[in-house]
Design an enzyme around this catalytic site. Sequence first.
Site, PDB file in Angstrom:
ATOM      1  CG  ASP A 167      38.791  38.857  29.992  1.00 40.24           C
ATOM      2  OD1 ASP A 167      40.029  38.778  30.063  1.00 40.24           O
ATOM      3  OD2 ASP A 167      38.071  37.949  29.549  1.00 40.24           O
ATOM      4  CG  ASP A 217      43.287  39.049  33.438  1.00 41.15           C
ATOM      5  OD1 ASP A 217      44.173  38.482  34.095  1.00 41.15           O
ATOM      6  OD2 ASP A 217      42.354  38.428  32.901  1.00 41.15           O
ATOM      7  CG  ASP A 246      40.354  28.504  33.282  1.00 42.59           C
ATOM      8  OD1 ASP A 246      40.330  29.191  34.307  1.00 42.59           O
ATOM      9  OD2 ASP A 246      41.087  27.507  33.143  1.00 42.59           O
TER      10      ASP A 246
END
Length: 350
Positions: A131, A169, A318
């Site tokens: 991330d 991601d 989130d």
Amino acid sequence: MATVTGCSGGGGSTSGVKGASGDGSPTGAASAPTVPAASPASPGAGAVALPQLPGQTFYVSDRTAVARQSAALRGRGRTAEADTLLRIAGQPSSQWLGDRAARDIADQVSRRAAEADRTPVFVAYNIPHRDCGLYSAGGAPDAAAYRAWITGLAEALGDRRAWVVLEPDAIAHTLDGCGVKGDAAAERYGLLAFAVQELKKRPQVRVYLDAGNPGWTSDQPALAEALRRSGIAAADGFAVNVSNFFTTDRNAAFGAQLSALLDGKHFVVDTSRNGNGPLDSEAWCNPPGRALGAPPTSETGRPGVDAYLWIKNPGESDGECGRGEPPAGEFWLPYALGLASAGVGTGTAG
């Protein structure tokens, strides 16, 4: 942090996994007490037994945070809220794996799913430099540790059925401003290709490499090349919209265009929270007014779309986006009730 357009969103949960079925206590006016976490030896502890849906392919787990919260609310006499949460808890959702307990959890969940004659969906989320150091920072400390982790995960699944969404991601971050470029990107592609290879040694494991979402990567030829370098040829396909809100129609169009660049590879769509579509193109972090999307199914009626999945666990934050939210991956009761109360949208408008 700088917002990444179309980013899946995230942040560390209690286990450092943004979409994980974490056991953090909910926050806000409608909060309930923390529900005890189930140990790997007793994955259903503290939860309510949930039936498997007739005709459903995928496994409904009672170890999710939302299942435990529903049970806790019912135990306190808050039956209306408990029933509302069952609109989420009663559907199959994914088990995120991102730490040293992953092997034991994968073994336990896949065994229980096999006993129920259902297929579990896992999310492998442990790539080094995960991330881009943002809300879900973490991951394996280095390439060797990641290869060992993936090998252990594959061994835990054995000869049982499972679907694995691989590293949300990770590929898209090599194409944006994250800084995973050059040798770092080459290492990441190699690790993803290794993961595909190891997982596909298991005869009943399907693997889908994450390919971001329609609002993130506009250069599809570059994305296709990154997927090729990451082992897409040996995978079953790719995943789109993980932890995001884009409509099913838009994701299907995006996926079909990408598939055409990848020799017709199939794909899956995360429909967990796309019932009302996105709030706007950049609102990925707990946007208000969203709704559950199409329930998980392998009967999509769309050529090339293998399944609609709830990859993100609805009701889990989130990230701490400035409105009093808990860290990413932790269960947030007010948001979960909002999603469930909004009903199941079509995810086809906008």
